[in-house]
Design a protein around this motif. Structure first.
Motif, PDB file in Angstrom:
ATOM      1  N   GLN A  52      17.656 -26.412  -5.146  1.00 27.28           N
ATOM      2  CA  GLN A  52      18.241 -25.402  -6.036  1.00 27.28           C
ATOM      3  C   GLN A  52      19.239 -24.520  -5.283  1.00 27.28           C
ATOM      4  N   HIS A  70       8.041 -14.991  -8.681  1.00 27.10           N
ATOM      5  CA  HIS A  70       6.784 -15.704  -8.423  1.00 27.10           C
ATOM      6  C   HIS A  70       6.776 -16.506  -7.119  1.00 27.10           C
ATOM      7  N   GLN A  71       7.928 -16.600  -6.452  1.00 19.50           N
ATOM      8  CA  GLN A  71       8.040 -17.366  -5.208  1.00 19.50           C
ATOM      9  C   GLN A  71       7.701 -18.843  -5.383  1.00 19.50           C
ATOM     10  N   GLU A  72       7.954 -19.340  -6.570  1.00 22.09           N
ATOM     11  CA  GLU A  72       7.842 -20.765  -6.841  1.00 22.09           C
ATOM     12  C   GLU A  72       8.699 -21.087  -8.061  1.00 22.09           C
ATOM     13  N   GLU A  73       9.032 -22.376  -8.234  1.00 27.18           N
ATOM     14  CA  GLU A  73       9.881 -22.751  -9.355  1.00 27.18           C
ATOM     15  C   GLU A  73       9.053 -22.982 -10.617  1.00 27.18           C
ATOM     16  N   ARG A 105      13.102 -25.974  -4.054  1.00 28.86           N
ATOM     17  CA  ARG A 105      13.826 -24.724  -3.823  1.00 28.86           C
ATOM     18  C   ARG A 105      15.057 -24.979  -2.944  1.00 28.86           C
ATOM     19  N   ILE A 147      15.620 -20.551 -13.038  1.00 30.53           N
ATOM     20  CA  ILE A 147      14.833 -20.924 -11.862  1.00 30.53           C
ATOM     21  C   ILE A 147      14.930 -19.836 -10.796  1.00 30.53           C
ATOM     22  N   TYR A 197      12.949 -16.765 -11.950  1.00 30.13           N
ATOM     23  CA  TYR A 197      11.512 -17.010 -11.871  1.00 30.13           C
ATOM     24  C   TYR A 197      11.040 -17.031 -10.418  1.00 30.13           C
ATOM     25  N   TYR A 198      11.852 -17.666  -9.572  1.00 29.29           N
ATOM     26  CA  TYR A 198      11.474 -17.776  -8.160  1.00 29.29           C
ATOM     27  C   TYR A 198      11.397 -16.403  -7.497  1.00 29.29           C
ATOM     28  N   ASN A 199      12.345 -15.547  -7.825  1.00 25.35           N
ATOM     29  CA  ASN A 199      12.348 -14.196  -7.246  1.00 25.35           C
ATOM     30  C   ASN A 199      11.091 -13.417  -7.623  1.00 25.35           C
TER      31      ASN A 199
END
Length: 235
Positions: free
Chosen positions: A215, A114-117, A212, A107, A110-112
């Protein structure tokens, strides 16, 4: 004489039950605040039921000569009963705990980018796990992640998770860890525990999703637990 005694006992019991009823709204507010921090699988009604059972017990043994504030006497004990209930729900297997850590890593990665989970389908494919296992791990992780720090920062005197260190020492350790943590982690913990905001409120302030926030919160919890475990002071 027996009839008089029974009548007196009935009056006392009614008074105690009325005391419990008087504080039922406060109990529901306490349960609602805790529910905001938990996954949807934890029912608000269950928290209220556990709390009400404890509330009645406390009302029936309350001595106003020893404690001038019933809610001051009862609040931490009711909260502790709710936490005990949640702790009993934490039945994660070793596999689910390991999977939960892998999920958090994916997570964050991916967030780094796409800026979403990512959704559960993506995690299932990347980790090679059944999607139901992904859901189970994410759900259980939310309960598992909240309890240790929540217990230690609550006003309960019966916390035992880290029973080898004093509460003040734990708070100092947490502060030390946060000082070297990213700003977003510092803000989440500050707003969540010290300002007592829920994930939705923090999400609005920081302008990032509730998931987020959750998380980030779990990541900090694991960081604190790892620090204590490495030093052999986890209770």
């Amino acid at each position: 004489m027996l009839k008089t005694s029974n009548g007196y006992q009935t009056i006392i019991k009614e008074s105690q039950d009325n005391l419990a009823l008087d504080y039922l709204p406060a109990l529901k507010a306490l349960a609602a605040r805790l529910k905001e921090r938990l996954p949807a699988s934890v029912e608000f009604a269950d928290l209220v039921s556990i709390g009400t059972e404890e509330l009645i017990k406390l009302a029936r043994k309350y001595d106003q000569n020893l404690n001038d504030s019933f809610w001051g006497y009862a609040k931490s004990r009711i909260y502790g009963a709710m936490l005990d209930y949640l702790r009993n729900l934490d039945c994660m297997s070793r596999h689910i705990r390991t999977l939960s850590k892998s999920i958090d890593k994916e997570i964050a990665k991916y967030y780094n980018e796409h800026q979403e989970e990512p959704d559960n389908a993506y995690l299932s494919e990347v980790l090679g796990e059944d999607i139901e296992k992904i859901k189970e791990a994410r759900n259980a992780s939310e309960i598992y992640g909240i309890l240790p720090l929540d217990e230690e920062l609550s006003i309960s005197q019966e916390d035992k998770t880290y029973n080898k260190i004093e509460r003040q020492e734990l708070v100092e350790i947490i502060q030390s860890i946060l000082e070297s943590s990213p700003q977003n982690e510092q803000l989440v913990i500050q707003l969540y525990y010290y300002e007592e905001l829920n994930f939705k409120e923090i999400s609005e302030i920081l302008e990032i999703s509730e998931s987020r926030i959750s998380q980030i919160h779990r990541a900090v919890i694991r960081k604190i637990k790892a620090y204590l475990e490495e030093r052999g002071i986890d209770g």
